[in-house]
Design a protein around this motif. Structure first.
Motif, PDB file in Angstrom:
ATOM      1  N   ARG A 161       0.904  -1.174   0.040  1.00 17.27           N
ATOM      2  CA  ARG A 161      -0.044   0.113  -0.006  1.00 17.27           C
ATOM      3  C   ARG A 161       0.890   1.216  -0.313  1.00 17.27           C
ATOM      4  NH1 ARG A 161      -3.658  -0.453   4.869  1.00 17.27           N
ATOM      5  NH2 ARG A 161      -4.539   1.459   4.312  1.00 17.27           N
ATOM      6  N   PRO A 162       0.710   2.169  -0.906  1.00 17.70           N
ATOM      7  CA  PRO A 162       1.493   3.359  -0.855  1.00 17.70           C
ATOM      8  C   PRO A 162       1.701   4.057   0.128  1.00 17.70           C
ATOM      9  CG  PRO A 162       0.200   3.086  -3.065  1.00 17.70           C
ATOM     10  CD  PRO A 162      -0.375   2.101  -2.032  1.00 17.70           C
ATOM     11  N   LEU A 208       4.076   2.974   2.677  1.00 14.31           N
ATOM     12  CA  LEU A 208       5.479   3.210   2.413  1.00 14.31           C
ATOM     13  C   LEU A 208       5.756   4.815   2.592  1.00 14.31           C
ATOM     14  CD1 LEU A 208       7.446   1.268   1.372  1.00 14.31           C
ATOM     15  CD2 LEU A 208       7.235   2.142  -0.956  1.00 14.31           C
ATOM     16  N   VAL A 209       4.804   5.613   2.101  1.00 14.89           N
ATOM     17  CA  VAL A 209       4.956   7.001   2.307  1.00 14.89           C
ATOM     18  C   VAL A 209       5.178   7.396   3.679  1.00 14.89           C
ATOM     19  CG1 VAL A 209       4.078   9.229   1.712  1.00 14.89           C
ATOM     20  CG2 VAL A 209       4.064   7.504   0.308  1.00 14.89           C
ATOM     21  N   ALA A 215       8.661   6.402   5.115  1.00 12.13           N
ATOM     22  CA  ALA A 215       9.499   7.357   4.386  1.00 12.13           C
ATOM     23  C   ALA A 215       9.544   8.530   5.073  1.00 12.13           C
ATOM     24  CB  ALA A 215       9.485   7.542   2.824  1.00 12.13           C
TER      25      ALA A 215
END
Lengths: 154, 517
Positions: free
Chosen positions: B286-287, B290-291, B294
């Motif tokens: 799932r983006p 990850l975002v 980060a």
């Protein structure tokens, strides 16, 4: 699509990280770590830029702009910790770095829309690929004449 | 003398009007009471890259604290000075010599004054002459060759010993010496103790004895003349005897204690992050996850270095000659940055004579230099105690900030050595104290030096040699071939340095034993 684009960004950022840390280890004490880090930061920004430009229109055309934007933002964010680390080894002002990343984010939001627009006008999948290719060539051309452009602008 | 001008608009206009009505070429002082006057030691002449002394005279329009900001040779020196209203006060500050020294004073009432002082930088060796009764022909220059000469009044001699770095030799006579105040005399004695080259003419016996006692380098750099008949030869002699400039950063760097620095930590952090990102890519998919990951990692990278501050590493090289009363030392503290940010380093009280490292010793990553866009380091000068208190610099990951010290210290060790036919050497402790174990270096050979009680001798066998190290290499460089250099590691337990990773050494050049007892 998401996994492929993110994996490409991961591999490229990891390659820059290995090169940067290796060169810094070799150059310790010689006083050249600043120059190396500046080059590494440039390489990282280029990785982010090419990742967006290569995948942006193509993803926009094949998966739709909404999904493509998320994927591209994810691909852009993946190297952020490394970008912050490398930036901290350069004399580049923090505000300039924020501006660069913001410009890349804007590009990540716009290019999928361009891909989707191309898809609406030319439904063949190869059209979006050609737009991606043209974008990459345009970025390469701009990069090669960046000195002249900067001189004109200043 | 360069006059400063008020920076506030009204006074600037008034000053401009005064300048406009003044006759061309008239001294600036005639235009009005300028609040800032600048002058430098040695009439504003200095060898490039060395420290000199700046004198700032100022008159504040209000009582309180005046903040001084001096910029020279890529360094900024700041000082706070308590002042009374409309009363002239003087402060002397050691500054690295450059073509222009810029000064700005911020007064308690909010006004400010600025001025600049051009310095003349001499490439050839400088002889400073402070004499009241010297015949003009006494220093003809015929013998001294390419030595440049700068004449100064006795009252202009510096008070900070660092300022003597600006010249290569000093010539004084009895008249000039009598005019020196206590601070100037102390500065001159400190200079002599650090192997400074001095020619003194027609001094009273008591003054001669004092200078002889305080002279470093076995007194070779001091020439006491009865009259000025052979001044040229004396100048040449002390110039030849004066040792090279103090050990610089390039030689002190190998002595620093080994430390990995932030590199392993950075590698570990990068590996951990990329591993985590790979796991998230493979399983989370799932983006948003990850975002978020980060973003949090980026925050940690930016905040982390402010939590963990790296310690400076310190190396000290002290050297002296047998029977000298004073030795001289050079020290280097290097801090490798762990991230971006401003860092203030408190300078240990133990070490005197702190200052920017010489330009020749700086490299592009040096926070004391100005090779890139990094702001120059800010040194804080304490005028009450005549020492730098702190240095503040912009830190970067992997970049090294350096502080150098050069100073003197009292010493009582005395030694003589003699070569033996077997390849060994005979070392005699001629001082009053016991020596700890160390190393003796002669002709490139390194010998184990045992504990030696006072008044006793030890034979150092050629078979018991010690391996090479940066310290023994430096000791070998400072030897002259005839006599050995004795090297001891020093324990640092003084306040301010006891917690620092540090390596310190004392090198004593022994006298050559001709074979007597």
């Amino acid at each position: 699509m998401f996994a492929a684009a993110s994996l490409a960004g991961w591999v490229a950022a990891a390659a820059v990280a290995i090169w940067w840390l290796g060169e810094v280890a070799l150059a310790r004490g010689s006083g050249s770590s600043t120059a190396l880090s500046t080059s590494a930061l440039q390489a990282l920004v280029m990785v982010q830029l090419f990742s967006i430009v290569t995948f942006g229109p193509w993803l926009g055309a094949t998966t739709g702009p909404r999904s493509a934007r998320l994927t591209l933002l994810c691909s852009l964010a993946l190297p952020w910790p490394l970008v912050a680390l490398v930036w901290s080894a350069t004399p580049l002002p923090g505000w300039t770095m924020v501006q660069i990343e913001a410009a890349l984010a804007v590009l990540a939001l716009l290019l999928p829309w361009a891909g989707a627009a191309v898809r609406m006008r030319a439904p063949q999948p190869v059209a979006a690929t050609l737009v991606s290719l043209a974008s990459v060539i345009a970025v390469c051309a701009l990069w090669s004449v960046r000195d002249v452009l900067l001189e004109r602008l200043s | 003398m360069i006059q400063g001008v008020y920076a506030s608009p009204v006074t600037a206009v008034l000053a401009a009007l005064l300048i406009a009505v003044a006759a061309p070429g008239a001294p600036a002082a005639a235009a009005g009471p300028a609040p800032l006057e600048l002058s430098a030691a040695w009439g504003g002449v200095s060898r490039p890259g060395r420290m000199t002394e700046l004198r700032v005279r100022l008159s504040s329009p209000a009582a309180g604290t005046v903040l001084l900001r001096i910029a020279s040779a890529g360094a900024v020196i700041e000082s706070a000075l308590a002042v009374r209203r409309a009363e002239w006060q003087e402060v002397t500050v050691p500054v690295p010599a450059s073509e222009t020294v810029a000064v700005r004073a911020q007064f308690p009432d909010g006004t400010s004054a600025a001025g600049s002082l051009p310095l003349r930088l001499a490439e050839e060796p400088l002889l400073a002459v402070a004499a009241t009764s010297l015949r003009p022909a006494a220093v003809s220059g015929a013998a001294t060759g390419r030595t440049a000469r700068v004449e100064v009044n006795a009252g202009e001699l510096p008070r900070q010993h660092q300022a003597y770095q600006a010249v290569d030799a000093v010539l004084v006579d009895a008249g000039a010496l009598a005019q020196l105040d206590t601070g100037q005399l102390q500065g001159l004695v400190d200079y002599l103790g650090r192997c400074g080259a001095l020619v003194a003419i027609a001094l009273p016996q008591a003054a001669s004895d004092l200078l002889r006692k305080e002279a470093g380098c076995g007194g070779r750099t001091l020439m006491l003349l009865a009259d000025d008949a052979s001044t040229d030869a004396a100048v040449l002699s002390v110039l030849a005897a004066a040792p090279a400039e103090p050990v610089g950063r390039a030689l002190l760097r190998p002595l620093l204690p080994q430390a990995a620095g932030p590199w392993p930590l950075v590698v570990a952090a990068v590996l951990a992050y990329f591993a985590l990102a790979a796991v998230l890519l493979a399983f989370a998919g799932r983006p948003a996850v990850l975002v978020t990951c980060a973003s949090l990692a980026t925050l940690a990278v930016l905040v982390g270095p402010h939590v963990v501050q790296p310690k400076p590493r310190l190396s000290i090289w002290a050297e002296s000659e047998s029977q000298d009363h004073r030795g001289r030392y050079s020290a280097l503290a290097e801090t490798t940055g762990a991230g971006r940010g401003t860092r203030t380093q408190v300078l240990p009280e133990l070490l005197q004579g702190a200052g920017p490292c010489a330009v020749a010793d700086a490299d592009s990553d040096d926070a004391t230099g100005s090779a890139d866009s990094t702001p120059p380091p800010h040194w804080r000068w304490d005028p009450a105690h005549s020492r730098f208190l702190t240095v503040t610099f912009e830190q970067r990951l992997f970049a090294t900030a350096a502080v150098c010290w050069h100073g003197g210290f009292p010493l009582t060790r005395s030694a003589s050595t003699r070569r033996l036919g077997s390849g060994g050497i005979l070392v005699t402790n001629r001082g009053a104290g016991i020596w700890p174990a160390g190393v003796a270096v002669q002709d490139g050979r390194r010998y184990v030096l045992p504990v030696v009680p006072p008044g006793t001798a030890r034979v150092l066998s050629a078979s018991a040699q010690v391996p090479e190290s940066p310290a023994t290499d430096l000791a070998a460089m400072s030897g002259d071939g005839d006599s050995a250099v004795l090297l001891w590691p020093l324990e640092l337990s003084a306040r301010g340095v006891e917690h620092l990773p540090a390596r310190a050494f004392l090198a004593l050049r022994a006298a050559h034993d001709m074979g007597g007892s």
